[in-house]
Design an enzyme around this catalytic site. Structure first.
Site, PDB file in Angstrom:
ATOM      1  N   ASN A 172      41.144  48.041  35.758  1.00  0.00           N
ATOM      2  CA  ASN A 172      40.234  46.950  36.118  1.00  0.00           C
ATOM      3  C   ASN A 172      40.580  46.412  37.501  1.00  0.00           C
ATOM      4  OD1 ASN A 172      38.330  44.572  35.382  1.00  0.00           O
ATOM      5  ND2 ASN A 172      40.230  43.544  35.982  1.00  0.00           N
ATOM      6  N   GLU A 173      39.621  46.466  38.414  1.00  0.00           N
ATOM      7  CA  GLU A 173      39.714  45.884  39.756  1.00  0.00           C
ATOM      8  C   GLU A 173      41.005  46.249  40.501  1.00  0.00           C
ATOM      9  OE1 GLU A 173      38.806  41.712  39.390  1.00  0.00           O
ATOM     10  OE2 GLU A 173      36.765  42.112  38.716  1.00  0.00           O
ATOM     11  N   PRO A 174      41.281  47.538  40.642  1.00  0.00           N
ATOM     12  CA  PRO A 174      42.499  47.937  41.355  1.00  0.00           C
ATOM     13  C   PRO A 174      42.457  47.640  42.849  1.00  0.00           C
ATOM     14  CG  PRO A 174      41.151  49.859  40.911  1.00  0.00           C
ATOM     15  CD  PRO A 174      40.511  48.711  40.182  1.00  0.00           C
ATOM     16  N   HIS A 209      31.933  45.916  39.863  1.00  0.00           N
ATOM     17  CA  HIS A 209      31.562  44.586  39.387  1.00  0.00           C
ATOM     18  C   HIS A 209      30.641  43.911  40.388  1.00  0.00           C
ATOM     19  CE1 HIS A 209      35.574  44.585  36.922  1.00  0.00           C
ATOM     20  NE2 HIS A 209      34.667  45.437  36.460  1.00  0.00           N
TER      21      HIS A 209
END
Length: 512
Positions: A166-168, A236
């Protein structure tokens, strides 16, 4: 509102008209970390959401964090060994399936025993460092999938999408926002899953907002060089500027919506610039107005109208778009202090639906009835149905009303004497559906008692009005006023009155 300016517009549609609209509103919805699904309030809120809307998938963080207690290392005879515990996982997944929803599996965060470092994020301390052993990480992932298949069946489980991390691209969610290390994580994970069972669909990189074009391109360059073909791309989408904090709350300025849509299109264009990846599906695995769980806009009627426009457009370039989140049982920045605290959820504590809940309900109802979109603009989506027409109308303005004259043509065939129709209108506006205002007028009780909760909830449902209309020359026209920050659902369907012997509605309502 006194002296309110009203904009007049007309919409005229024919049954043969066509407008581009891809409605995948019910594909996925977000949640807090998976461990929260062990609580009653969480399951009550999810049951309410599923009964009224019915999402297919649910995506959240923390499937591997220590509160789910899956991964354990221990020493035996001087040897470090690994064991897995699925007690909590099974409880969570069992409840999801009972409610007709299946996970969109996000692989993360790192179990403490497997982590290479100590960096964590959130109140609940999700570890955001790479694994100390990629072999053990891949074993963990494959063991998870194998267990799920054993329990729920291969034909079902292999349809659950899998997202790696998630959101690296944000250093708080992946140590140093190290793209090279993330690409290694993706390759090792992707390869292990496909070697285990190639039927699984696996994607990434789940980026959010920072250097997104650089990350999408870098990720695809790496996949191309490594001979990998992800099954989908994830990212996202939030539509505010950096918020201003005040006490427990965040206040935000909205971005220009067109800039947000253009940013999404840029991701589509980057992917399609690669022959190998052209047309690859994009899943928006988180979207909302604000990206903070203290964003006061989430509780408002304005949010409902803003999300209506998002739902009308997100399908233009994306396969799916998952609202963050279904409910307010959520602890990223700690346990909420108050009922309306700016939480992400469609539903507040006590199963109180916020205005945005109904935006999703309206678009889902539209999807159930749809036989083809005949009109779409910045205030409306209208579908042809088997029995007539249905649509969602909205007004994002906080100052101006909109008066729409709707002319729906070709609703009845030439010579058709059965030309009576029922018009149902459901309105969500600051005047009709405003639990936030009632809570405020009650004195803003942080944790309302049962009577207060019941009262607040009574103010949280749409106003429903109805009428009977007769088609003239195959068409029906009616006017609809949209106050500021309003969302309306309408359904016009053929409906002949079949009165019981001796009953007259007109005489009934005029009896003195």
């Amino acid at each position: 509102m006194e002296n309110q300016k009203t904009i007049n517009k007309s919409i005229s549609v024919k049954a043969a008209d066509s407008a581009p609209f891809y409605n995948n509103v019910d594909f996925c919805v977000g949640t807090g970390r998976f461990g929260l699904a062990l609580t009653k309030e969480y399951l009550d809120e999810l049951a309410f959401v599923q009964e009224e809307i019915g999402f297919k998938h649910i995506r959240g963080h923390g499937i591997f964090t220590d509160d789910t207690a899956i991964y354990h290392e221990y020493e035996e005879d001087g040897i470090n060994k690994v064991e897995y515990n699925y007690t909590y996982l099974d409880r969570i997944m069992d409840e999801y399936l009972k409610l007709g929803i299946r996970p969109f599996i996000e692989l993360g965060f790192m179990p403490k025993d497997l982590a290479s470092g100590t960096q964590t994020v959130f109140y609940w301390k999700g570890n955001t460092t790479p694994p100390k052993s990629y072999e053990r990480w891949c074993d963990l992932v494959v063991a998870l999938l194998s267990h799920l298949i054993d329990r729920y069946g291969e034909s079902d489980v292999t349809t659950w999408p899998i997202e790696v991390w998630n959101e690296p691209n944000l250093p708080g969610f992946w140590e140093h926002a190290d793209m090279k290390e993330y690409c290694k994580l993706f390759k090792e994970t992707f390869t292990a899953i496909k070697d285990f069972n190639p039927s699984f669909k696996v994607g990434g990189p789940a980026i959010c907002g920072v250097k997104d074009a650089e990350w999408i391109k870098g990720f695809l360059d790496f996949c191309k060089e490594s001979g990998l073909k992800p099954d989908f791309i994830t990212r996202h989408h939030y539509t505010i500027e950096f918020p201003e904090a005040d006490g427990h709350y965040d206040y935000s300025t909205l971005m220009d919506e067109e800039e947000g849509f253009a940013n999404l299109q840029s991701t589509r264009d980057i992917i399609d610039s690669y022959d190998e990846y052209k047309g690859l599906p994009i899943h928006i695995t988180e979207f909302s107005t604000s990206y903070t769980p203290k964003g006061v806009i989430h509780d408002t009627n304005l949010n409902a109208a803003l999300i209506a426009r998002q739902l009308s457009r997100l399908g233009d370039m994306n396969e799916s778009y998952s609202y963050w989140t279904f409910g307010d049982v959520f602890e990223e920045t700690g346990v909420p202090f108050s009922l309306f605290h700016g939480g992400f959820g469609l539903v507040a504590a006590g199963c109180i639906p916020k205005p945005t809940f109904w935006t999703f309900k309206f678009f889902k109802d539209l999807k159930v009835l749809e036989r083809g979109c005949v009109f779409k603009d910045d205030n409306a989506v209208i579908e042809k149905t088997d029995k007539g027409y249905a649509g969602v109308l909205w007004n994002e303005s906080s100052k101006e009303g909109i008066s729409i004259k709707l002319n729906l043509e070709d609703i009845a065939k030439d010579g058709d004497t059965d030309n009576e129709y029922t018009l149902i209108i459901k309105t969500v506006s600051p005047k009709t559906t405003n639990p936030l205002k009632l809570w405020h007028d009650l004195g803003e009780p942080a944790t309302p008692n049962s009577e207060q909760t019941k009262l607040i909830k009574s103010a949280a449902f749409p106003q429903v009005t109805s009428d009977r209309l007769t088609a003239s020359e195959g068409s029906i026209s009616f006017d609809q006023t949209l106050d500021p920050e309003t969302v309306v659902y309408f359904e016009l369907s053929k409906s002949k009155v079949k009165s019981d012997r001796g009953y007259s509605y007109e005489r009934t309502i005029t009896t003195r």
